[in-house]
Structures are given as structure tokens and as C-alpha cells.
Design a protein around this motif. Structure first.
Motif, PDB file in Angstrom:
ATOM      1  N   TRP A 202       2.346   5.786   3.921  1.00  0.00           N
ATOM      2  CA  TRP A 202       2.093   5.002   2.785  1.00  0.00           C
ATOM      3  C   TRP A 202       3.333   4.471   2.199  1.00  0.00           C
ATOM      4  CZ3 TRP A 202       4.486   4.615  -1.840  1.00  0.00           C
ATOM      5  CH2 TRP A 202       4.004   3.650  -3.256  1.00  0.00           C
ATOM      6  N   ALA A 203       4.517   5.133   2.283  1.00  0.00           N
ATOM      7  CA  ALA A 203       5.965   4.446   1.996  1.00  0.00           C
ATOM      8  C   ALA A 203       6.256   3.196   2.937  1.00  0.00           C
ATOM      9  CB  ALA A 203       6.788   5.495   2.015  1.00  0.00           C
ATOM     10  N   ILE A 204       5.975   3.496   4.231  1.00  0.00           N
ATOM     11  CA  ILE A 204       6.485   2.476   5.137  1.00  0.00           C
ATOM     12  C   ILE A 204       5.485   1.392   4.947  1.00  0.00           C
ATOM     13  CG2 ILE A 204       6.323   1.898   7.685  1.00  0.00           C
ATOM     14  CD1 ILE A 204       7.316   4.869   8.249  1.00  0.00           C
ATOM     15  N   GLU A 205       4.257   1.507   4.841  1.00  0.00           N
ATOM     16  CA  GLU A 205       3.414   0.479   4.866  1.00  0.00           C
ATOM     17  C   GLU A 205       3.320  -0.245   3.507  1.00  0.00           C
ATOM     18  OE1 GLU A 205      -0.353   2.087   5.464  1.00  0.00           O
ATOM     19  OE2 GLU A 205      -0.222   2.160   7.797  1.00  0.00           O
ATOM     20  N   ASN A 206       4.094   0.206   2.408  1.00  0.00           N
ATOM     21  CA  ASN A 206       4.107  -0.257   1.029  1.00  0.00           C
ATOM     22  C   ASN A 206       5.481  -0.505   0.565  1.00  0.00           C
ATOM     23  OD1 ASN A 206       0.906  -0.360   0.445  1.00  0.00           O
ATOM     24  ND2 ASN A 206       1.009   1.641   0.689  1.00  0.00           N
ATOM     25  N   LYS A 207       6.306  -0.456   1.347  1.00  0.00           N
ATOM     26  CA  LYS A 207       7.811  -0.714   0.893  1.00  0.00           C
ATOM     27  C   LYS A 207       7.983  -2.216   0.469  1.00  0.00           C
ATOM     28  CE  LYS A 207      12.570  -0.530   2.643  1.00  0.00           C
ATOM     29  NZ  LYS A 207      13.422  -0.250   3.723  1.00  0.00           N
ATOM     30  N   GLY A 208       7.443  -3.029   1.107  1.00  0.00           N
ATOM     31  CA  GLY A 208       7.513  -4.419   0.344  1.00  0.00           C
ATOM     32  C   GLY A 208       6.917  -4.531  -0.912  1.00  0.00           C
ATOM     33  N   PHE A 209       5.861  -3.624  -1.369  1.00  0.00           N
ATOM     34  CA  PHE A 209       5.445  -3.779  -2.697  1.00  0.00           C
ATOM     35  C   PHE A 209       6.496  -2.927  -3.606  1.00  0.00           C
ATOM     36  CE2 PHE A 209       1.649  -4.287  -0.060  1.00  0.00           C
ATOM     37  CZ  PHE A 209       0.963  -5.350  -0.653  1.00  0.00           C
TER      38      PHE A 209
END
Length: 214
Positions: A202-209
Motif C-alpha cells: 500500500w505504501a509503495i503504490e500510494n506514496k504519490g498520493f
């Protein structure tokens, strides 16, 4: 006394095949219906122990039948069986507390196990669909992210940078045990699955958000 069951499927040949299997398992098949509305009306009338419902039918689809049965508080146990592997539909079925969910291509092999688990008081879902649901990408939710404390957000950022618990502990001046406690709390607040790598993914995939919010 044999358990009673109603079968609803707009493919008569498939319905007859399931009837044969269920009779072989000792069930009393009290009705076969090719129309969802007719099936629902007869479930209300006869109150069978079980109903085996195809997902797509004229008159009323399987999930609509489930919704109406639940609204009437009928005790009939519901098994959905379908050829579709759409995760959103499967999730809806789970939210409606469907007792069983079969894929037609595996239904003959899985039906007995499904019924046995339901008799034990458990719900049974095709493992392949459940695995897909658990592995689906978790979407970013600003509302859930805002529940995190400043410290938890800082730890999420570390996790997104692929830091280990030991590395995070050194950077945050806390113990590894405290880091693990934060990880559990963060997963709960973000409503992630219990898989070990769920938070990392989750953290890697949503870092940009979430980096835009801090």
C-alpha cells in the motif's frame, strides 16, 4: 428429514445437472426455476433450507434475490453460483453475507465441500476468488489516511522507502517493538488485509498520493 433446496438457473440443462448432484447428496429439490422472480416468490412461499442461485437470470438477478431474502429475515441459506469472476460482484455477495459462492467451472467439485462447511455454520467462498480479493490493490482513501497520527504518517513514509523496522526504529528513536505496534495500528486504520506485506504494498503504490498531503 432431507434438507430442502430450490435451484434457480436460466439454463435448464445446468439446473437439471445440479438437481441430480444434490439429490445424490441427499437433498430434497423442491423446485427448479429459470426466472429469478419466480424463484424468489417460491423461496418466500416454501422457505427451503437452501437456495442455489445463478447470478444472471431474467426477472431478478441472484444478488437482488439475496437482498430481498435478507430483508425478509428468511433463514434460507443462499449459495450463488456463476461463471463470472468479477471481484466487485464477489465483494457485494460477501457484504450480503451469502453463505456460499461457487464458480460454475468448479461447481461440481466444490459443491459438496461448500455444503459441508455451511452445515458447520461457516460460509464458503471459492478460494480463487477470495485470493484475488485479498490481493487486490488497496485504493488510497484520504479519509482513512487522515486518521493517522503525525508519527504514524512518518512511519508510513519510511515504509514507502522500503525501510526495515530496525531502520525505522533508529530513525524515529523508538524500539523495533514500538515500530511493529505502529504498523498494526496503521493497518487497522487504513483497513488493510492481514497479509504480512499489505502495508508495504500500500505504501509503495500510494506514496504519490499521501506525500502530497503532508
Amino acid at each position: 428429514m432431507p434438507k430442502t433446496i430450490i435451484i434457480a438457473d436460466d439454463h435448464p440443462i445446468t439446473a437439471k445437472g445440479m438437481e441430480t448432484i444434490l439429490k445424490g447428496l441427499g437433498f430434497n429439490v423442491i423446485g427448479l426455476y429459470t426466472n429469478g422472480l419466480h424463484a424468489f416468490n417460491n423461496i418466500c412461499l416454501h422457505k427451503p433450507d437452501y437456495a442455489l442461485l445463478d447470478m444472471q437470470m431474467p426477472g431478478m438477478c441472484g444478488l437482488d434475490i439475496v437482498k430481498n431474502i435478507r430483508a425478509k429475515n428468511l433463514k434460507t441459506k443462499i449459495i450463488i453460483y456463476t461463471m463470472f469472476t468479477d471481484i466487485s460482484v464477489f465483494k457485494q455477495a460477501m457484504e450480503l453475507n451469502v453463505n456460499g459462492y461457487l464458480l460454475k467451472e468448479f461447481a461440481i467439485d466444490d459443491l459438496k465441500e461448500c455444503l459441508n462447511e455451511i452445515e458447520k455454520g461457516n460460509n464458503w467462498y471459492n478460494p480463487k476468488l477470495e485470493e484475488k480479493l485479498n490481493n487486490r490493490k488497496a485504493e488510497f482513501s484520504p479519509e482513512l489516511y487522515c486518521k493517522l497520527t503525525t508519527k504514524e504518517r512518518s512511519i508510513v513514509n519510511c515504509i514507502a522507502n522500503n525501510m526495515s523496522s530496525k531502520e525505522i526504529a533508529l530513525e524515529q528513536f523508538i524500539t523495533e517493538k514500538t515500530v511493529e505496534s505502529h504498523r498494526r495500528n496503521i493497518k487497522n486504520k487504513l483497513e488493510l488485509t492481514k497479509k504480512n506485506n499489505a502495508l508495504l504494498v500500500w505504501a509503495i503504490e500510494n506514496k504519490g498520493f499521501f506525500s502530497l498531503m503532508d
